[in-house]
Design a protein around this motif. Structure first.
Motif, short mmCIF file in Angstrom:
data_model
loop_
_atom_site.label_atom_id
_atom_site.label_comp_id
_atom_site.label_asym_id
_atom_site.label_seq_id
_atom_site.Cartn_x
_atom_site.Cartn_y
_atom_site.Cartn_z
N PHE A 1 34.84 21.95 34.38
CA PHE A 1 34.27 20.89 35.04
C PHE A 1 35.22 20.54 36.28
CE2 PHE A 1 37.29 19.32 31.86
CZ PHE A 1 38.11 18.30 32.71
N ALA A 2 36.24 20.93 36.43
CA ALA A 2 37.14 20.77 37.86
C ALA A 2 36.44 21.20 38.91
CB ALA A 2 38.63 21.19 37.55
N GLY A 3 36.31 22.62 38.82
CA GLY A 3 35.69 23.30 40.20
C GLY A 3 34.16 22.77 40.51
N GLU A 4 33.58 22.37 39.20
CA GLU A 4 32.10 22.16 39.57
C GLU A 4 32.01 20.72 40.07
OE1 GLU A 4 30.99 21.84 35.29
OE2 GLU A 4 30.76 23.90 35.06
N LEU A 5 32.98 19.61 39.83
CA LEU A 5 33.02 18.20 40.35
C LEU A 5 33.39 18.43 41.96
CD1 LEU A 5 34.43 16.16 37.57
CD2 LEU A 5 32.22 15.93 38.53
N VAL A 6 34.51 19.30 42.23
CA VAL A 6 35.12 19.41 43.54
C VAL A 6 33.79 20.10 44.33
CG1 VAL A 6 36.56 20.84 45.13
CG2 VAL A 6 37.39 19.65 42.94
N ALA A 7 33.17 21.16 43.88
CA ALA A 7 31.77 21.78 44.48
C ALA A 7 31.07 20.91 44.97
CB ALA A 7 31.41 23.05 43.90
N GLU A 8 30.64 19.96 43.80
CA GLU A 8 29.56 18.93 44.06
C GLU A 8 29.94 17.90 45.32
OE1 GLU A 8 28.32 15.33 41.61
OE2 GLU A 8 28.09 17.04 40.51
N SER A 9 31.20 17.65 45.30
CA SER A 9 31.64 16.68 46.18
C SER A 9 31.74 17.23 47.55
CB SER A 9 33.17 15.95 45.94
OG SER A 9 33.45 15.35 47.06
N ARG B 1 32.36 29.88 40.11
CA ARG B 1 32.81 28.53 40.52
C ARG B 1 34.16 28.54 41.17
NH1 ARG B 1 34.84 29.15 34.93
NH2 ARG B 1 36.76 28.59 34.85
N LEU B 2 34.16 26.99 41.81
CA LEU B 2 35.65 26.92 42.50
C LEU B 2 36.73 26.77 41.04
CD1 LEU B 2 34.48 24.33 45.14
CD2 LEU B 2 35.11 26.86 45.55
N LEU B 3 37.93 26.70 41.80
CA LEU B 3 39.12 26.59 40.94
C LEU B 3 39.02 27.30 39.52
CD1 LEU B 3 39.50 22.72 41.60
CD2 LEU B 3 40.51 24.72 42.76
N PRO B 4 38.93 28.33 39.55
CA PRO B 4 38.57 29.27 38.17
C PRO B 4 39.71 29.23 37.03
CG PRO B 4 39.15 30.72 39.91
CD PRO B 4 39.28 29.42 40.57
N ARG B 5 41.06 28.78 37.58
CA ARG B 5 42.10 28.57 36.55
C ARG B 5 42.21 27.29 35.88
NH1 ARG B 5 47.19 32.20 39.18
NH2 ARG B 5 45.72 34.26 39.80
N MET B 6 41.39 26.29 36.39
CA MET B 6 41.28 25.07 35.75
C MET B 6 40.09 25.05 34.72
SD MET B 6 42.76 22.88 38.83
CE MET B 6 43.27 21.56 38.03
N GLU B 7 39.96 23.71 34.14
CA GLU B 7 38.87 23.54 33.11
C GLU B 7 37.59 23.62 34.16
OE1 GLU B 7 39.01 23.57 30.17
OE2 GLU B 7 40.72 22.68 29.37
N LEU C 1 38.85 31.76 57.11
CA LEU C 1 40.01 31.82 56.48
C LEU C 1 39.82 32.59 55.17
CD1 LEU C 1 42.57 30.64 55.44
CD2 LEU C 1 41.19 28.57 54.54
N PHE C 2 40.70 33.50 55.03
CA PHE C 2 40.94 34.34 53.86
C PHE C 2 41.90 33.71 53.05
CE2 PHE C 2 38.37 37.39 55.87
CZ PHE C 2 37.98 38.21 54.78
N ALA C 3 41.46 33.09 51.79
CA ALA C 3 42.48 32.50 51.03
C ALA C 3 41.93 33.10 49.44
CB ALA C 3 41.92 30.96 50.61
N THR C 4 42.43 34.34 49.73
CA THR C 4 42.24 35.38 48.40
C THR C 4 43.28 36.03 47.50
OG1 THR C 4 42.24 37.16 50.11
CG2 THR C 4 40.05 36.29 49.57
N GLY C 5 44.49 35.01 47.58
CA GLY C 5 45.59 35.20 46.69
C GLY C 5 46.73 35.44 47.47
N ARG C 6 47.93 35.85 46.86
CA ARG C 6 49.41 35.77 47.46
C ARG C 6 49.90 37.26 46.86
NH1 ARG C 6 50.24 32.44 51.18
NH2 ARG C 6 52.53 32.30 50.82
N GLY D 1 37.25 32.58 49.30
CA GLY D 1 38.04 32.40 48.12
C GLY D 1 37.77 30.80 47.51
N GLY D 2 37.74 30.69 46.38
CA GLY D 2 37.63 29.36 45.69
C GLY D 2 38.41 28.68 45.07
N GLY D 3 39.97 29.35 45.21
CA GLY D 3 41.12 28.79 44.65
C GLY D 3 41.48 27.44 45.17
N VAL D 4 42.90 27.14 45.04
CA VAL D 4 43.59 26.03 45.47
C VAL D 4 43.24 25.74 47.01
CG1 VAL D 4 45.53 24.57 45.63
CG2 VAL D 4 45.00 25.62 43.43
N VAL D 5 43.99 26.97 47.78
CA VAL D 5 44.01 26.89 49.26
C VAL D 5 42.47 26.91 49.71
CG1 VAL D 5 44.60 28.28 51.18
CG2 VAL D 5 46.18 28.13 49.35
#
Length: 490
Positions: free
Chosen positions: A230-238, A222-228, A280-285, A195-199
């Motif tokens: 570039f957010a997920g791109e920069l976090v994945a890069e880091s 990408r990570l953080l699909p609900r944000m702009e 860890l499954f971080a696949t929603g609530r 899962g690529g969300g916040v958790v």
């Protein structure tokens, strides 16, 4: 025994087991509904089957941020010449985990119970279920049943739980959920985060820094699909630079774990297999509404409860039932749930007093308008990602004509002082017709503390021409506002 756990209420409530307001769930949301109702002159009781304080205090917000804060502190030191030379080695995992545990009060709720008592709110421990209008039956820990009756309102504040996919072998694999990820007392050697969300992003950041070999598996691109984007791109890069592996466009098809003390093998959609020590499954609530007796009042159990902007459940005769926080599915964030709780508690009090509500008025005292237009969120990864309001894509989907201002945050003098080689990005989304900011996103070290200024601008619908008069101090990272306004002007 504290007053809040006494057999009968003593302050602001009718005799016996009749109360003005019954709150099911004593997390931050339920606590705030009860406190606000009490402040409005009503007697309130909360029913809780686990720990008073809820997921946020013991398995979510507090322990997760306690795990992540040392990661950011160490990273910040390493980004400043002079301080970087003083850094020797990595995190002390045992010390980080011990500090995490201290923030959960070692999973004891005595302090939270004392707070309820201090605001004159009663507590009944046990599992509460609706049993018709304004009536709640509580199955107490000793096996007995206690019936509570509400004069004015019942508020469902039961939160949500991790949603696990139905996959072959998942039961035997005993995967981590978010609760396990924040409460584990040991660092797994190899951890898969599904899962690529916040958790997923936050726990990958924390456990990688604590020494796990982390692989993040993301179904999307990408990570953080609900944000702009570039957010997920920069976090994945880091994350990748830190040593984690981020794999997009891949999903888990099955799991295999021969015994509890053996590794778990994941079979992936691209045909590959991955062996890890924990997954860890971080696949929603999903909402905790499946065992609340909702069918006794004409509601479908197990789903999100639809509410109006005063948080009253729609379609329930008499208008006495409220759903606040995660249970209504509007914005699954603790701070947003507490905001809803203040709105709901005030609305309950006003209705009890016979005061007309302005619940349809945008930004009215009894309308949770921010749920639609000004939801703030921080992702405590490294770098942090913080946003409020609408993304550019969201605004366009709503039919707004927008202008977008983008900025490399490294160009801001305060950011350059904050960290050598500061990497980050900011975006401001402006409604052209009204000339107000409808969305802001920041990504970079320390940007969480910038977010409230953006939230004020979005929720206050501050005209751009007035924002020019909000002068940021020099040299601070907040000067990003001036640069964004300049970029927006063109």
């Amino acid at each position: 025994m504290t007053r809040s756990e006494a057999t009968a209420p003593t302050t602001g409530a009718p005799d016996g087991d009749e109360f003005d307001v019954i709150v099911i769930g004593a997390g931050p949301v339920g606590e705030n509904v009860a406190e606000r109702a009490h402040a409005m002159g009503l007697g309130a009781v909360v029913v809780e089957s686990e720990l008073v304080g809820g997921d946020c205090s013991y398995w979510a917000c507090m322990p997760s941020k306690a795990l992540l804060r040392p990661v950011a502190a160490l990273a910040d030191a390493r980004r400043v010449a002079g301080a970087a030379q003083a850094v020797d080695g990595g995190l002390d995992a045992d010390a980080v985990l011990a500090r995490r545990t201290s923030f959960t009060s070692n999973w004891q709720d005595g302090n939270q119970v004392a707070w309820l008592d201090s605001v004159a709110v009663d507590l009944v421990r046990g599992h509460g279920r609706l049993d018709g209008p304004r009536r709640v039956i509580v199955e107490t820990p000793d096996g007995s049943a206690r019936t509570l009756t509400a004069r004015h309102a019942v508020a469902v504040c039961t939160g949500s739980r991790a949603a696990l996919p139905d996959l072959p072998g998942i039961a035997d694999a005993r995967p981590w959920t978010s609760r396990d990820a924040t409460s584990s007392k040991e660092v797994p050697g190899r951890l898969a985060v599904v899962g690529g969300g916040v958790v997923g992003a936050e726990m990958a950041t924390a456990w990688q820094a604590l020494g796990s070999d982390v692989t993040v598996l993301v179904r999307g691109d990408r990570l953080l699909p609900r944000m702009e984007p570039f957010a997920g791109e920069l976090v994945a890069e880091s994350l990748t630079e830190a040593g984690a592996k981020v794999r997009t466009g891949v999903s888990v098809e099955s799991l295999e774990r021969p015994s509890p003390d053996r590794p778990v093998t994941l079979s992936l959609s691209d045909g590959s297999r991955l062996e890890v020590d924990e997954v860890l499954f971080a696949t929603g609530r999903k909402p905790r509404t499946d065992d609340l007796g909702l069918e006794t009042v004409g509601c479908e159990p197990g789903g999100w409860l639809a509410v109006d902007d005063s948080l009253r459940v729609t379609g329930v005769h008499g208008g006495w039932l409220y759903a606040v926080g995660d249970a209504n599915g509007r914005a699954l964030l603790t701070h947003q749930g507490k905001y809803q709780a203040r709105i709901a508690g005030s609305a309950i009090g006003a209705r009890a007093a016979g005061v007309p509500l302005l619940e349809t008025d945008r930004w009215g005292a009894h309308a949770a308008t921010a749920d639609h237009d000004a939801v703030p969120q921080v992702v405590f990864t490294d770098p942090e990602a913080a946003s409020v309001g609408l993304t550019a894509a969201d605004a366009e989907q709503r039919g707004l004509r927008v202008r977008v201002a983008d900025l490399d945050m490294g160009e801001v003098a305060g950011a350059a002082l904050y960290a050598d080689g500061y990497r980050g990005r900011a975006r401001m989304v402006v409604d052209i017709d009204r000339e107000v900011v409808v969305g802001v996103t920041f990504v970079g070290p320390g940007v969480s503390e910038l977010l409230h200024s953006a939230t004020v601008a979005v929720a206050g619908e501050v005209p751009l021409e007035r924002l020019w008069h909000a002068v940021p101090s020099y040299p601070t990272v907040s000067e990003v506002w001036l640069r964004l306004l300049e970029a927006c002007r063109g």
